[in-house]
Design a protein around this motif. Structure first.
Motif, PDB file in Angstrom:
ATOM      1  N   GLY A  42       0.805  -1.214   0.000  1.00 52.96           N
ATOM      2  CA  GLY A  42       0.000   0.000   0.000  1.00 52.96           C
ATOM      3  C   GLY A  42       0.834   1.258   0.000  1.00 52.96           C
ATOM      4  O   GLY A  42       1.969   1.272   0.477  1.00 52.96           O
ATOM      5  N   SER A  44       0.203   5.747   0.392  1.00 54.17           N
ATOM      6  CA  SER A  44      -0.710   6.854   0.670  1.00 54.17           C
ATOM      7  C   SER A  44       0.044   8.157   0.452  1.00 54.17           C
ATOM      8  O   SER A  44       1.193   8.281   0.874  1.00 54.17           O
ATOM      9  N   ARG A  62      -4.401  -2.494   2.713  1.00 52.09           N
ATOM     10  CA  ARG A  62      -3.880  -2.257   4.061  1.00 52.09           C
ATOM     11  C   ARG A  62      -3.029  -3.434   4.534  1.00 52.09           C
ATOM     12  O   ARG A  62      -2.074  -3.250   5.280  1.00 52.09           O
ATOM     13  N   LYS A  63      -3.410  -4.639   4.094  1.00 55.08           N
ATOM     14  CA  LYS A  63      -2.687  -5.830   4.535  1.00 55.08           C
ATOM     15  C   LYS A  63      -2.736  -6.876   3.427  1.00 55.08           C
ATOM     16  O   LYS A  63      -3.802  -7.132   2.851  1.00 55.08           O
ATOM     17  N   VAL A  70      -6.493   0.842   0.788  1.00 56.22           N
ATOM     18  CA  VAL A  70      -5.957   2.056   1.405  1.00 56.22           C
ATOM     19  C   VAL A  70      -6.744   3.246   0.872  1.00 56.22           C
ATOM     20  O   VAL A  70      -6.910   3.390  -0.344  1.00 56.22           O
ATOM     21  N   THR A  74      -6.829   6.040   5.888  1.00 61.01           N
ATOM     22  CA  THR A  74      -6.085   4.887   6.404  1.00 61.01           C
ATOM     23  C   THR A  74      -4.862   5.338   7.185  1.00 61.01           C
ATOM     24  O   THR A  74      -4.056   6.136   6.689  1.00 61.01           O
ATOM     25  N   ASN A 223      -9.428   0.977  10.179  1.00 58.02           N
ATOM     26  CA  ASN A 223      -8.854   1.508   8.942  1.00 58.02           C
ATOM     27  C   ASN A 223      -7.387   1.876   9.181  1.00 58.02           C
ATOM     28  O   ASN A 223      -7.000   3.045   9.193  1.00 58.02           O
ATOM     29  N   ARG A 224      -6.562   0.855   9.371  1.00 59.36           N
ATOM     30  CA  ARG A 224      -5.129   1.040   9.608  1.00 59.36           C
ATOM     31  C   ARG A 224      -4.352   0.077   8.716  1.00 59.36           C
ATOM     32  O   ARG A 224      -4.828  -1.016   8.395  1.00 59.36           O
ATOM     33  N   SER A 225      -3.173   0.493   8.331  1.00 62.06           N
ATOM     34  CA  SER A 225      -2.324  -0.377   7.519  1.00 62.06           C
ATOM     35  C   SER A 225      -1.473  -1.259   8.424  1.00 62.06           C
ATOM     36  O   SER A 225      -1.154  -0.889   9.554  1.00 62.06           O
ATOM     37  N   SER A 263      -3.050   9.495   8.749  1.00 66.31           N
ATOM     38  CA  SER A 263      -3.628   9.217   7.435  1.00 66.31           C
ATOM     39  C   SER A 263      -3.191  10.306   6.457  1.00 66.31           C
ATOM     40  O   SER A 263      -2.585  11.313   6.852  1.00 66.31           O
ATOM     41  N   ASN A 364       3.318   1.022   3.594  1.00 68.83           N
ATOM     42  CA  ASN A 364       3.295   0.002   4.644  1.00 68.83           C
ATOM     43  C   ASN A 364       4.218  -1.162   4.266  1.00 68.83           C
ATOM     44  O   ASN A 364       3.877  -2.337   4.380  1.00 68.83           O
TER      45      ASN A 364
END
Length: 525
Positions: A42, A44, A62-63, A70, A74, A223-225, A263, A364
């Motif tokens: 990902g 951003s 994200r994963k 993303v 995120t 909503n996290r990477s 983010s 990430n």
């Protein structure tokens, strides 16, 4: 009545104040192509131009193995780019008259000690932020990389045992540990932990509504990477990309040095504050213009690394460290920037003040070539430079660096001396102590020797004989950098001490095994 400007003057002013440049038209496609080609999970990006957000979006997932995309909200771990926010927190306290940049640290934290009593008396709050304390590169980082049992105060107390590598204020050497001291100082002065002060006095007032200063808050946000790295090769950076344990990050004690998560939308808000010199969109201020200028003011000259010919345009003529920022030149322009990384995530934040442009790129994964390539492509775009092909040039450099590390490792491990060990395994076993890190326990069992770094949860594994009285770690967690462990024997054949160093020549400097000076702990029985 005010005189009416002529049409000629109005036209001239229109030429002198150009409209926003806007991001490159093909940026979205470029990022996605690079991301897929390189294998980054990902990306951003946030871009601000003349006080307006012109881009805040994400690419990829994200994963790995999951479909959640993303997006602009995120969260990404942003590493040492957060040093500028710790500096901003201190700037707020300066504005309130509670501290001064050149106050001795012990004026506000009387119990704090450096190794040298004279330095203890002289070191100032400014000194904590500008990497000129005399400590070595990354010295003390093993106290919070990748995780720890230590509290922040316990960590700061152990700074007293870190022997300086150079004299005070004589040389630049990047460190994280003194930003941990700065975080503790914020608590001592304000009565709030760094985490709470950062959330309530910097992040939320600054419009960073998703950002977190506490890892537990980040874990609560779906909503996290997740961090990713290549760990299946002979050294970090090779092999297939894989998701890491997201709790194996920078220890919470070291968060003031790089424990924030933001983010793209949050980054856009932060960039606006920086370019507006502390002013907020509603007319209020996060910090004064005077403190904004102070934080961008160069303090410690930095050495300039020699780059290969194809990367020469990126090599500055001058660069220095300010308060949480690196200041340098590029193509005749002043660039304010900082990179950041925790294991599995890297970030770069860039400000071009004379163009009123700022941007941040977050990933990430640990793909430095991708990050640097996009960084310089965007800088050139906003400086009206022709396309130089930066993404490929930086990716080629990164690949060559990894290949060089792989070849060095292959050569160095090709033919170890078939000598030793000098002792039976049980005679290497024992508890060994370093004054600043704490205890490392070597034990002997049916399967051979094991090692356990007791201040660092799950940093344990087997010791395999290498040569002479040197062993190499085989950690249970593949994300932990392997190390050589060398036992020194006295005249009676007893272990007098243990030293260590990372196996990989290109290991991250935070694996500062070489700073350990382990001595046997006497059995009081």
């Amino acid at each position: 009545m005010k005189p009416i400007r002529s049409l000629a003057v109005v036209a001239l002013l229109a030429v002198a104040m150009p409209a926003r440049a806007e991001p490159p038209k093909n940026l979205a496609d470029t990022v996605e192509t690079l991301r897929k080609d390189i294998g980054a999970p990902g990306v951003s990006i946030a871009i601000v131009e003349k006080g307006q957000t012109t881009l805040a979006r994400g690419w990829g997932v994200r994963k790995l193995g999951e479909r959640a995309p993303v997006d602009a909200a995120t969260l990404f771990q942003t590493g040492s780019t957060g040093k500028a926010m710790t500096a901003a927190a201190l700037a707020i306290l300066v504005d309130e008259g509670k501290i001064g940049w050149d106050d001795p640290v012990i004026q506000h934290m009387p119990w704090f000690r450096m190794y040298d009593p004279w330095v203890t008396r002289e070191i100032t709050i400014r000194d904590l932020l500008v990497h000129r304390s005399g400590l070595g590169l990354g010295q003390g980082d093993l106290m919070f990389v990748p995780r720890t049992h230590l509290t922040r105060k316990q960590t700061v107390e152990r700074v007293a045992h870190l022997k300086p590598q150079t004299s005070f204020r004589s040389a630049y050497a990047y460190d994280n540990i003194l930003y941990t001291v700065a975080g503790q100082l914020i608590e001592e002065v304000s009565g709030q932990t760094w985490e709470v002060f950062m959330r309530d006095r910097v992040l939320r007032p600054g419009g960073m509504k998703h950002a977190t200063s506490d890892s537990e808050d980040r874990f609560r946000n779906p909503n996290r990477s997740w961090p990713h790295a290549r760990l299946s090769g002979p050294l970090r950076g090779l092999g297939e990309q894989q998701a890491l344990d997201e709790r194996d990050e920078l220890g919470r004690n070291g968060a003031p040095a790089g424990g924030l998560a933001l983010s793209a939308e949050d980054m856009a808000a932060w960039l606006k504050i920086q370019l507006a010199h502390g002013a907020l969109p509603d007319g209020k201020r996060l910090f004064s213009a005077a403190q904004a200028a102070e934080m961008w003011k160069p303090v410690t000259p930095m050495p300039i690394a020699e780059l290969p010919p194809e990367l020469k345009p990126a090599q500055p003529m001058q660069q220095a460290y300010a308060l949480g920022w690196q200041v340098q030149d590029y193509r005749g322009h002043r660039i304010i920037q900082h990179s950041g990384g925790v294991f599995g995530s890297i970030t770069r934040v860039v400000l071009i003040p004379d163009r009123q442009v700022g941007f941040a790129i977050m990933t990430n994964s640990e793909e430095s070539g991708l990050l640097l390539g996009l960084t310089f492509a965007l800088i050139d775009h906003y400086l009206d430079q022709p396309d130089y092909g930066w993404p490929k040039k930086w990716q080629d450099w990164y690949a060559a660096r990894l290949e060089g590390g792989r070849q060095y490792l292959a050569r160095s491990q090709a033919a170890p001396a078939k000598v030793g060990p000098s002792l039976d395994p049980a005679r290497y076993a024992g508890r060994y102590r370093d004054p600043w890190y704490g205890d490392v326990v070597v034990a002997a069992g049916a399967g051979g020797l094991t090692i356990d770094f007791t201040s660092t949860p799950r940093m344990a594994g087997r010791l395999k004989h290498w040569q002479y009285d040197s062993f190499v770690t085989d950690f249970d967690d593949p994300a932990i950098e392997p190390a050589y462990v060398t036992f020194a024997l006295d005249a009676d054949g007893k272990v007098a001490g243990v030293t260590m160093k990372a196996v990989s020549q290109i290991a991250d400097f935070s694996w500062d095994y070489h700073d350990l000076d382990l001595k046997p702990v006497e059995d009081k029985k």
